[in-house]
Design a protein around this motif. Structure first.
Motif, PDB file in Angstrom:
ATOM      1  N   PHE A   1      47.164 -15.282  17.556  1.00 16.79           N
ATOM      2  CA  PHE A   1      48.003 -14.162  17.977  1.00 16.79           C
ATOM      3  C   PHE A   1      47.977 -14.098  19.498  1.00 16.79           C
ATOM      4  O   PHE A   1      47.131 -14.708  20.145  1.00 16.79           O
TER       5      PHE A   1
ATOM      6  N   GLY B   1      44.146 -18.676  12.365  1.00 12.26           N
ATOM      7  CA  GLY B   1      45.094 -17.632  12.736  1.00 12.26           C
ATOM      8  C   GLY B   1      45.167 -17.477  14.240  1.00 12.26           C
ATOM      9  O   GLY B   1      44.135 -17.466  14.922  1.00 12.26           O
TER      10      GLY B   1
ATOM     11  N   SER C   1      50.280  -9.336  19.150  1.00 11.95           N
ATOM     12  CA  SER C   1      51.417  -9.796  18.342  1.00 11.95           C
ATOM     13  C   SER C   1      50.959  -9.940  16.895  1.00 11.95           C
ATOM     14  O   SER C   1      49.765  -9.812  16.580  1.00 11.95           O
ATOM     15  N   GLN C   2      51.903 -10.257  16.038  1.00  8.57           N
ATOM     16  CA  GLN C   2      51.531 -10.560  14.653  1.00  8.57           C
ATOM     17  C   GLN C   2      50.739 -11.859  14.634  1.00  8.57           C
ATOM     18  O   GLN C   2      50.987 -12.761  15.434  1.00  8.57           O
ATOM     19  N   THR C   3      49.806 -11.963  13.720  1.00  7.27           N
ATOM     20  CA  THR C   3      49.007 -13.182  13.587  1.00  7.27           C
ATOM     21  C   THR C   3      49.824 -14.232  12.835  1.00  7.27           C
ATOM     22  O   THR C   3      50.427 -13.945  11.805  1.00  7.27           O
ATOM     23  N   LYS C   4      49.820 -15.429  13.353  1.00 11.40           N
ATOM     24  CA  LYS C   4      50.477 -16.569  12.711  1.00 11.40           C
ATOM     25  C   LYS C   4      49.401 -17.570  12.328  1.00 11.40           C
ATOM     26  O   LYS C   4      48.501 -17.867  13.112  1.00 11.40           O
ATOM     27  N   HIS C   5      49.521 -18.072  11.115  1.00 10.45           N
ATOM     28  CA  HIS C   5      48.543 -19.043  10.628  1.00 10.45           C
ATOM     29  C   HIS C   5      49.029 -20.456  10.947  1.00 10.45           C
ATOM     30  O   HIS C   5      50.176 -20.791  10.692  1.00 10.45           O
ATOM     31  N   LEU C   6      48.150 -21.257  11.510  1.00  9.73           N
ATOM     32  CA  LEU C   6      48.449 -22.647  11.839  1.00  9.73           C
ATOM     33  C   LEU C   6      47.586 -23.543  10.955  1.00  9.73           C
ATOM     34  O   LEU C   6      46.368 -23.398  10.915  1.00  9.73           O
TER      35      LEU C   6
END
Length: 169
Positions: A9, A7, A21-26
């Motif tokens: 952010f 994750g 920011s919103q967490t983005k999963h990679l």
């Protein structure tokens, strides 16, 4: 790298405070070519074993073994890093084999390897991929001379097709 999966952010900070920011999963996905191991030559009836081994990949790939461009066996979705095929070899098994690995990152093929299948005969032989000519000496006692007449056997797929007798050389 697969270790970069996770994750992410962004955090901004100033005199007014901190905001995330919103967490983005990679998810890092990749695939490397598989390898294939098989003998180069076998005798008709012997045991053929082909082993396909996945290269580094994430997620785990589906493996397939191909003969002359057509799939002959496949693993089920992500069930291991190795696929093997075993059978009693026949002349029709001769051909070009390769292994294919596929996952969400793409598809990669191994190097192609050629399998030759030979007939086993108790006579001296002249090799050819499609037809084998076998020479068996036939002796005839004629007076005080010993005359050897060759007998040729034409084999197709290890089965006798035609027999010819040749006179004198």
């Amino acid at each position: 790298m697969v270790g970069d999966t996770g994750g992410y952010f962004c955090r901004a900070s100033n005199e007014a405070g901190t905001k995330d920011s919103q967490t983005k999963h990679l998810s890092v996905q990749f695939i490397h070519p598989p390898s294939i191991v098989l003998p180069t030559t076998l005798i008709n009836g012997n045991l053929l074993e082909i082993v396909c081994t996945a290269g580094d990949a994430y997620p785990e790939p589906v493996l397939e073994i191909y003969k002359n461009g057509k799939g002959i066996i496949a693993s089920t979705n992500g069930t291991g890093t190795e696929l093997s095929y075993t059978a009693n070899v026949m002349v029709s098994d001769a051909g070009d084999y390769f292994c294919r690995a596929s996952n969400k990152a793409g598809t990669k093929d191994s190097q192609t390897k050629h399998l030759s299948v030979q007939c086993w005969c108790d006579s001296p032989k002249v090799n050819d991929d499609r037809i084998k000519i076998l020479l068996a000496g036939v002796s005839i006692l004629y007076g005080i001379f010993l005359l050897v007449l060759p007998v040729y056997f034409w084999l197709i797929n290890c089965l006798e097709y035609r027999k010819e007798h040749r006179k004198g050389m």
